[in-house]
Structures are given as C-alpha cells and as structure tokens.
Scaffold this active site. Structure first.
Site, PDB file in Angstrom:
ATOM      1  N   ASN A 115       0.857  -1.183   0.000  1.00 52.05           N
ATOM      2  CA  ASN A 115       0.000   0.000   0.000  1.00 52.05           C
ATOM      3  C   ASN A 115       0.898   1.239   0.000  1.00 52.05           C
ATOM      4  O   ASN A 115       1.328   1.714   1.047  1.00 52.05           O
ATOM      5  CB  ASN A 115      -0.890  -0.031   1.243  1.00 52.05           C
ATOM      6  CG  ASN A 115      -1.954   1.043   1.211  1.00 52.05           C
ATOM      7  OD1 ASN A 115      -1.739   2.110   0.643  1.00 52.05           O
ATOM      8  ND2 ASN A 115      -3.086   0.767   1.823  1.00 52.05           N
ATOM      9  N   ASP A 116       1.164   1.717  -1.188  1.00 50.62           N
ATOM     10  CA  ASP A 116       2.073   2.849  -1.384  1.00 50.62           C
ATOM     11  C   ASP A 116       1.744   4.054  -0.515  1.00 50.62           C
ATOM     12  O   ASP A 116       2.580   4.919  -0.298  1.00 50.62           O
ATOM     13  CB  ASP A 116       1.941   3.337  -2.836  1.00 50.62           C
ATOM     14  CG  ASP A 116       2.967   2.698  -3.734  1.00 50.62           C
ATOM     15  OD1 ASP A 116       3.990   2.245  -3.232  1.00 50.62           O
ATOM     16  OD2 ASP A 116       2.725   2.669  -4.960  1.00 50.62           O
TER      17      ASP A 116
END
Ligand code: BGC
Length: 811
Positions: A482-483
């Site tokens: 999850n950037d």
C-alpha cells in the site's frame, strides 16, 4: 446498461455507441512499438518508452475528453465527419468499434459512405498500420476528400509539454512523395525519426499544425478540411503534424483500400554531427515495402491473430459459465500481457511521463503472464533483479529504455524485495528452469557487482529478516504494497511530498502485511533452497519464517482480524481500538495466503470479518471506516477523500487475495462470489455506473463512502489483472504449476458443476476434466492420470511425456 457486447468467437468487444461513459481503449503492439487507441480513434504511439520516445502527442487534461489521436477526416460535399466520431463529433448513421487482441477496427457511415479503420502493430516491425477501407454503399457515385492527421510529439513527452522556449523552434520535417518524415532533433544526438505514409499518390499534404488546423482553429474542424484543400506546408519549428490529402471517387458499390503507416526508424551508429542533416530512409523504406498492399496487411493481421491464439492456448477452459470462461480464456490473459508490457507507464490514467516499470508491479505482473511467454519473463526477472541493491532492497521503479533504477523515487518500500522471490518462484514452477538461479545479475546495474540470481533471492529474504521491528514484525519503511500507508513520514511538513522526504526507514513502524508476505514467500524461498541443495539454509529460513509467524499471532492479531501495522509511535493501525481504519483487507488476504492462522482457526475468523465489515455488492473495500480527516502520521492514505483509492475504495488488486484465501479454507462459494463481483464480464451490465471498459479490470472502484459508489477508475494497468488470473485459474479452477509438476486442486462453487481445461506445461499438454461433487455414488472421488489414480494433487512431471489425461472427481 451496456454500450456493446462480447463476441467470444472473434475474441472482440464490440462497442455500439461512440460516447461511452469514458473513452474505452485498447493497446496495439507487443514488443517495442506501442499505441493506445480509444474507441473513437484517440490515443498516441511510442517506441519502447512512453516518456522518452513518444511519437505522437496526447493531451490528458483536454476538453473535450480524448480529442487528440490518429484521425481521418472526410469532407463529403461540405459535410465533415470522422469514421470514429471524434474529433468532429458529427453524428453518424452507423458506428461500431471492435476492440480485439492487439488490434482495433472502428467504422462509421454517413450519407451512404462507409469508412472502416483497422489499426494494429504488426508482430515484428516498429510501426502502426491503418488499413482504411472506404465503400460507397449509396446509389449515386461519390466524390469526397480524405484527410489523415497525426500530431507529432518532439520525442521526450515531458519536455514536449514544458520546454516551449526551445521546442517551438526545433521542429523539422521532410516530405517525399506520399511519405512525411518527422526528423526533429535528428540533427542533434538522436539518430531516430518517425515517418507517416500512405500507399497511394496524394493530392496534398500538411506538416504544420497552424496551417492545417488554423492558428485559432481546432482539430474539430481543421481549417484545411473546411476549405477542402491542403497548404502543402513544411513545418519549421512550432508544431509538426502529418496530414495527407486524397481526393477519392467511388462508384456505387465501389470500395477503395488505403494503407497508412506510422513508423519509427533508427539509423544506429550512422549519425555524425558534422554530416548534413540527412536521414537514412532505408529502414523506413523496407518496412513500407513490407506493408504496401492490402493483402500484405491482411496477412500481418492474421499472423498477429494466430500469435494470440497460440499464447492463449497455454491455458484454456470450457465450462457452462460463459462469463468466467471468456475472462479466463481471453480478456484476463490479454490484460495480463498488456500489464507485463507496460507495467504502470502508459494508460489513460498513467501519463507515460511519470512511472516507468515498477519493481513490485512487474514482479506481480509476472504471475499472470509467465505461462504465456516464459522466455520474456526470464529476461524481465533479470532486468528487475539488476535494480536491486546489495543489501537486498531495491529501486522502486526503473525506466524501460535504460533499464536503470529511477533515482528520483529511490528505494525504501520494504515489501519490494519479497516480490522478487514471488516472481522467481512462479517462473521456476512454470518452467523448471533452475539454471536461471546461476545467472550473474548486477546489483544496482553495476556489472562489477554481479552475483548469481540465487544470491539476489538470498538478499531479498535477508533484507526482511534483518529489518524486523519492536514486535518482531517487518519494518514497513516508506510503505509496503500500500504505497500510501506512509507510517514514517511523520516528520515531513504539510505539502511536502510523502514519498521523497522524511526518514525513509523508520526504526519502529511495522507491517503485518509484509509479515504475511514473508511467511508465504519465505516458505517458497526455503523450498527453492532445498531444491538447489541448500538444505541447511532452508532450515534456517523456515526457522526465521516461524518466528515471524509467531510474532503475527502474538502481536498482529486483533481479536477478530489481523492488524494492519504499527505506526512510528508504536500505535496500532487497523485495529478495533482505532477510531477509523479499524480493519484493512491486505493482512487478511496475505496472512491467510501465507497459511497464518489456518491451524489456529483464525483464518476463518479473519475472512468472516472481511465479509462482515468490508463487503459491498461491487467488491471488497480496502478498509473501514474510511479516514475522514488527514493524519500526518499515516501519510498519503488519509489524503484521499473517503471512499477513494487507498482510503476506503474497492482496490480491486487485493480482492483476489481474499478469493485465494477463501479457497485455502475450502469455501468455494464465497471465493467465487468475491471473484464475480469485480469481474468485468459480470459488471458489463452496469457500465453506466462502472464507466470503465467492461472487458478489463480497473485498479479501483469507488467505495461506499464515496459519492459515486461503484464508479471505477484507472483501468488496464493494474496488478488486479495478474492476481485475478491467478485466483481464478490457479485456485478456484485449481490448475497451478508446482515445483515438481502440475497441481490440480480446485475449490469450486456449487454453480460450477464441471469444467474441462487444456494446460500446456513444460512442453506437455494436459487435458483436464473436473467434476464437482455430483452426489453420484458411482463417481469415485480422486485424481486420475491416464486412467490411474494418484496420491495427492501434484501430477509428477515425466520428462519427454507429451500428453496427460487428467480426471478429477471432487468428493
Ligand atoms: C501501485 C502499486 C501499489 C498500489 C497500492 C498502485 O498504484 O502501482 O504498486 O501496490 O497502487 O498502493
């Protein structure tokens, strides 16, 4: 509501209205030359790299939407129209666009004249071919004018959009017969050029945009098209374009076929700065000769189609559920191939100027295409691994042209190293090519620092092992999958970039998702060690995996689901104790896929919580409740309004993790329900809500907290393609490569009573028939290979054996 329909026989999606809710695009090209093409002829072309070698211009923020492309104008006695409707938007008497595999064919009809454009990039040449067929379907004869139109980009797309003081003076062209050569910057260091040709004599041309369009005109009704003539302009600076003009006469029933070609050519090693600015046309001439006639073009298109038949034949199913079959057999695999080619670089949502190839993205894409083109997967693995650092961490992205790591983005995403193990493991299981592990691969692209690929895997595994936090869970670094979960950016100032400033490696923030990955891929790594004679290392790896497994049970379980993370202050993220963001999807998927909690009965509970808290009719939300305000210590995730993207959207990418997790606890009905909800063929009926193309997955669908719940965005380039293909083909239908042979281990919903599949695997063809629990006592449950029962579900691979007949009766 639908805007078209599938034709499975032809492997096409047929769009019947030009004004689809959003442009519905397709990709042309499979090797080096690529084009994006929308259902109305919009889009652009590039060679290898959408940022550095852009052939034609596109304006992402344009109004009207999608109004630059590779167009044809017809002036029929003053009526100006385009066969694809845009950009004139003149209403058509008939319109159709057929998007197929690597080609698009759109046609329009107006006042008895039919114009059809078939566009594709042939298999081995760097050019886009347009076969334009004009037919007089009326009763009287027709005299009309056809204008072609492309707007050239001055190669570097980013520079082209910004550096006007220079670029407005560099444009250069040359016209010879029916060929327009775009040679801007040839005189400098770049020994390449573009060309745009037609296989007929022309009556005029234009290469200067202002002349063709009009200084204050628009490509909706270009000046020259309105005047029905050409300026025969030779661009000198400003904006070079390519336009041919042909006056055409057609008797009733008569048809004329023209071949237009937009190509890229290089004069490698020949360019001398002191030499006159003369391009060597030879490479272009050779390509134009190859595709001069309609028959040659038809042959090239048929070769392209055959190539696709061949690629798709590696995995095909036949079953009563036609929607699932069409996704598995055609569209899902097609999208996997496109994501492999382009990673996240160029789509209608990725401008081609930002991200190149993603380390984690490309490793995941590999999971979805390795069975189709293992040799290209091999090459990709070696390219990706070359951007790894000696400590096992990696550049997050690299540029496709240079294959060098992107220094602006840098490294620090702590999930990246483990994805390399995921990709290599998938490759090994598919091919049995253990030799790849011996290949010398540089670190940080420095050949003097080359080590065998196996050493890269060792460093990948070692990186996580050495970077555990206070709870014994892996440190998250700048983010994990999850950037936007940036737990170490607490020291950045508001307005500063989340990803490029602040401490990239926090000493505290930990990720339960990476823990799940470590357990899953760590076990695969241990298997690889064992299979390559490193038994001690395998034991060590397993011991370390066990420690992280235990840490998850100890510190990563929240009572009813897995926690998401610990922030930089040691606070919980994704816990019932949080006010918002109480539950996240990622650790539920990854921990269960890693087998965590299966024995302890926690897996089922985690997945039940997903169903209770995150389920919607359009897919599973990434988290709930969405964050209502921005939190500096959580980072970009909270910068999105509730319901969008990582803040409570339906992030399609991780829905298949839940599908797979459900199959691991044997819940076939629920697994298939999750699969179906985001499946494009199933959501086709609600295209007016969903809006993106009904033949491919989108990255995100707006969640329940968003105003436009159910509206999708960011279609095409998403890890959703690969993961969904894995979830349906390898886990629900259950046919997946193992290290020792092909595994047949389905977990079916009641609605799939039986199916057959053909799987090509390591040179052999497996003909598989699976019958679901039939209740018929005569059907002995078990797996039979060539009529003989076998133990377990992995069919031992026998060297040289070409055909396997497999029958599975689920008990
Ligand atoms: C990126 C992925 C990332 C995902 C979730 C996508 O846009 O390409 O690398 O895992 O977003 O943040």
């Amino acid at each position: 509501m639908k805007y078209g329909y599938f034709n499975d026989q032809e492997k096409e999606y047929i769009i019947t209205a030009p004004d689809t809710p959003l442009p519905w695009i397709n990709y042309l090209g499979s090797e080096n030359f690529f084009s994006l093409i929308s259902n109305t002829g919009g889009g652009y072309s590039f060679y290898k790299d959408a940022k550095l070698l852009r052939l034609t211009r596109y304006r992402y923020n344009n109004v009207p939407l999608d109004s630059n492309g590779h167009y044809y104008y017809i002036n029929d006695n003053g009526t100006i129209w385009n066969p694809g409707w845009q950009p004139s938007q003149t209403p058509l008497d008939f319109y159709e666009c057929r998007h197929g595999l690597g080609y698009t064919c759109y046609s329009g009809k107006k006042n008895g004249l039919k114009a059809q454009v078939t566009a594709f990039v042939p298999l081995h040449d760097p050019c886009e071919i347009h076969k334009v067929t004009l037919k007089n379907e009326g009763l009287g004869s027709k005299e009309f004018t056809l204008f072609s139109y492309v707007e050239f980009c001055l190669w570097n797309a980013m520079d082209d959009m910004t550096n006007f003081q220079r670029n407005l003076s560099t444009g250069e062209v040359e016209v010879e017969g029916s060929v327009i050569y775009h040679k801007t910057e040839y005189r400098e260091r770049r020994n390449h050029f573009a060309y745009y040709s037609v296989n007929a004599d022309i009556d005029g041309f234009d290469t200067d945009r202002n002349t063709f369009v009009g200084t204050y005109g628009s490509n909706k009704e270009p000046d020259m098209v309105q005047k029905n003539r050409s300026g025969n302009s030779l661009a000198s600076g400003w904006s070079p374009i390519g336009s041919h003009r042909l006056s055409i006469h057609l008797d009733p029933g008569e048809e004329k076929v023209l071949v237009f070609l937009l190509g890229y050519a290089e004069n490698p090693g020949e360019h001398k700065w002191s030499a006159p600015n003369v391009i060597n046309k030879e490479p272009a001439t050779l390509v134009m000769k190859k595709y001069r006639t309609a028959a040659q073009v038809d042959q090239a298109l048929s070769d392209l189609k055959k190539n696709w038949e061949n690629l798709l034949s590696t995995y095909s199913v036949s079953m009563a559920d036609e929607k699932t079959a069409r996704m598995v057999n055609i569209w899902n695999q097609y999208q996997c191939m496109v994501t492999f080619n382009l990673s996240r670089s160029a789509s209608y949502y990725e401008s081609g100027t930002g991200r190149g190839m993603g380390f984690r993205d490309s490793c995941q894409d590999l999971l979805g295409f390795v069975h189709m083109v293992p040799e290209r997967a091999r090459e990709r693995i070696l390219d990706i691994a070359s951007t790894q650092f000696e400590d096992g961490s990696a550049y997050h992205q690299y540029q496709p042209l240079t294959k060098k790591g992107n220094m602006d983005i840098g490294s620090g995403f702590n999930d990246d190293p483990l994805w390399l193990i995921a990709g290599v493991s998938a490759y090994l299981r598919e091919t049995g090519d253990w030799g790849i592990l011996e290949e010398p691969v540089p670190f940080d692209n420095d050949v003097s620092k080359s080590q065998p690929l196996m050493e890269h895997l060792r460093r990948s595994f070692g990186f996580t092992k050495l970077n555990l936090g206070p709870h014994g869970l892996p440190l998250i670094g700048r983010a994990d999958w999850n950037d936007c979960l940036n737990l170490n950016c607490f020291s950045t100032e508001p307005g500063e970039s989340f990803q490029t400033s602040g401490p990239s490696e926090g000493p505290v923030a930990e990720s339960v998702m990476i823990a799940g990955m470590y357990v899953k891929y760590g076990k695969e790594y241990a298997q690889i060690c064992r299979m390559t004679g490193h038994a001690d290392e395998a034991l060590e790896a397993e011991a370390s995996v066990q420690e992280v497994y235990d840490a998850v049970l100890r510190a990563g379980w929240d009572g009813k689901w897995f926690l998401r993370a610990y922030d930089a202050f040691g606070g919980k993220v994704g816990s019932k104790d949080c006010e918002e963001g109480k539950i996240f999807i990622e650790p539920q998927g990854f921990c269960v896929m890693g087998g965590i909690g299966l024995a302890e009965g926690l897996a089922e509970q985690a997945l039940d919580s997903v169903k209770e808290q995150l389920d919607t009719p359009y897919g599973i939300l990434i988290l709930q409740p969405a964050y209502s305000v921005y939190h500096k210590h959580l980072g970009e995730i909270t910068s999105y309004p509730p319901g969008y993207k990582e803040n409570g959207g339906i992030f399609c990418h991780n829905n298949p993790w839940i599908t797979i997790a459900e199959t691991m606890i044997g819940r076939g009905n629920r697994a298939f329900e999750v699969y179906r909800r985001t499946c494009p063929a199933y959501t086709e009926e609600i295209s007016e809500i969903h809006k993106t193309e009904p033949y491919v997955y989108s990255q995100m669908i707006a969640g329940t907290d968003a105003k436009n719940f159910g509206e999708a965005k960011n279609s095409w380039l998403t890890g959703t393609a690969a993961w969904t293909f894995v979830s349906i083909s390898q886990h629900i239908l259950g046919i997946r490569p193992g290290f020792h042979g092909l595994i047949v281990d389905p977990c079916l919903p009641d609605s799939i009573k039986e199916f057959s599949a053909v799987r090509k695997f390591r040179g052999a063809e497996y003909h598989i028939h699976v019958k679901n629990r039939s209740g018929d006592q005569n059907d002995a449950p078990g797996l039979f290979v060539d009529g003989r029962p076998i133990e377990g579900n992995e069919i031992p691979y026998t060297e040289g054996k070409k055909e396997y007949h497999v029958m599975l009766q689920l008990g």
